[in-house]
Design an enzyme around this catalytic site. Sequence first.
Site, PDB file in Angstrom:
ATOM      1  N   GLN A 148      33.236 -28.534 -30.594  1.00 29.67           N
ATOM      2  CA  GLN A 148      33.210 -27.196 -31.480  1.00 29.67           C
ATOM      3  C   GLN A 148      32.667 -28.044 -32.973  1.00 29.67           C
ATOM      4  O   GLN A 148      33.854 -28.658 -33.149  1.00 29.67           O
ATOM      5  CB  GLN A 148      34.212 -26.608 -31.538  1.00 29.67           C
TER       6      GLN A 148
ATOM      7  N   ASP B 119      24.892 -27.593 -25.445  1.00 30.78           N
ATOM      8  CA  ASP B 119      24.970 -27.190 -26.944  1.00 30.78           C
ATOM      9  C   ASP B 119      23.105 -28.304 -26.592  1.00 30.78           C
ATOM     10  O   ASP B 119      22.363 -27.420 -27.422  1.00 30.78           O
ATOM     11  CB  ASP B 119      25.214 -28.215 -27.484  1.00 30.78           C
TER      12      ASP B 119
ATOM     13  N   LYS C 286      33.576 -17.994 -26.666  1.00 27.62           N
ATOM     14  CA  LYS C 286      33.181 -18.431 -25.242  1.00 27.62           C
ATOM     15  C   LYS C 286      34.297 -18.845 -24.219  1.00 27.62           C
ATOM     16  O   LYS C 286      33.413 -18.486 -23.160  1.00 27.62           O
ATOM     17  CB  LYS C 286      32.762 -20.127 -26.445  1.00 27.62           C
TER      18      LYS C 286
END
Length: 283
Positions: free
Chosen positions: A96, A119, A52
């Site tokens: 994460q 997200d 990422k």
Amino acid sequence: MATIMDGKALSQKLKQQMKLRVEEMKQAGIMPKLVVVLVGNDPASHVYVRNKHKACNEVGILSEVIELPEETSQQTLLEIIGKLNQDSTVDGILVQLPLPKQINEKTVLRAILPEKDVDGFHPVNVGLMSIGDEGFAPATPSGIIAMLHEYHIPIAGKNCVIIGRSNIVGKPMAALMLRHDATVTSCHSKTKDLAQHTRQADIVIVAAGRRNVLTADMVKEGAVVIDVGMNRNDEGKLCGDVDFAAVKEKASYITPVPGGVGPMTITELLENTILAAQRHHRA
Ligand code: NAD
């Protein structure tokens, strides 16, 4: 023999376009910034976060990774998220997953400001997506929609069967396909006679995390098959949930693993970060 849908090539193309958009934003004084918080030592998570970070650099998005030790308390993590929420230079925040067991995932995801939740996991964004309003949709389903559009595959009025109902893939996928006017069937581990459903499908999206969940006898001639799964085969090589070799002979379009849905997921995270920055500066 199916057309293989090249997620890697599409991802490169979209990243080139994003690079230009980010340059323009920077000229207007907007510096899109993503902060990824990584807690603990999970090796796969470290790889995902590195990828990422690399992708952000490729398109010019500022990227910061906050690495915290495995034993980090929930309180400490919530305090860090609180500071990032307040920090006006930060457009997107991503924690994460998975998190170590002393930390409650739901509590943490709900602590992120919905406007910075790139997200798309905050309940506010889940709600906005399901009513078709402006929010953030999760990256994997958004990437799949982008691939279907790229290959000019019609969605409206099509029978779409989704295998898997997780909060990060299956459920948001169903919501997005419904928003694009498909007739959607959600299948899962309790579904009786999966093949009876998949044989009716014009589009099958498989996100079960089990090898060979979809075999050629379960697919209608000419169906579009999207494989989200990431598994290891007996030789330790990455493979999806679909029996690719046999299904590609029957499908009209199919995504490979690797090189299909995976690269598109990161690209959509970048897209959400750019959107967050645009909305932040519009406000
Ligand atoms: P999950 O384990 O949370 O959910 C799996 C879902 O599949 C569940 O709803 C379960 O009911 C269903 N399921 C499992 N076995 C089944 C079966 N035999 N028949 C019917 N339904 C079945 O998984 P997830 O987080 O949604 O991820 C699914 C897969 O996608 C995993 O392999 C994961 O690694 C992969 N994934 C890939 C990407 C990507 O970017 N390529 C992103 C996210 C997840």
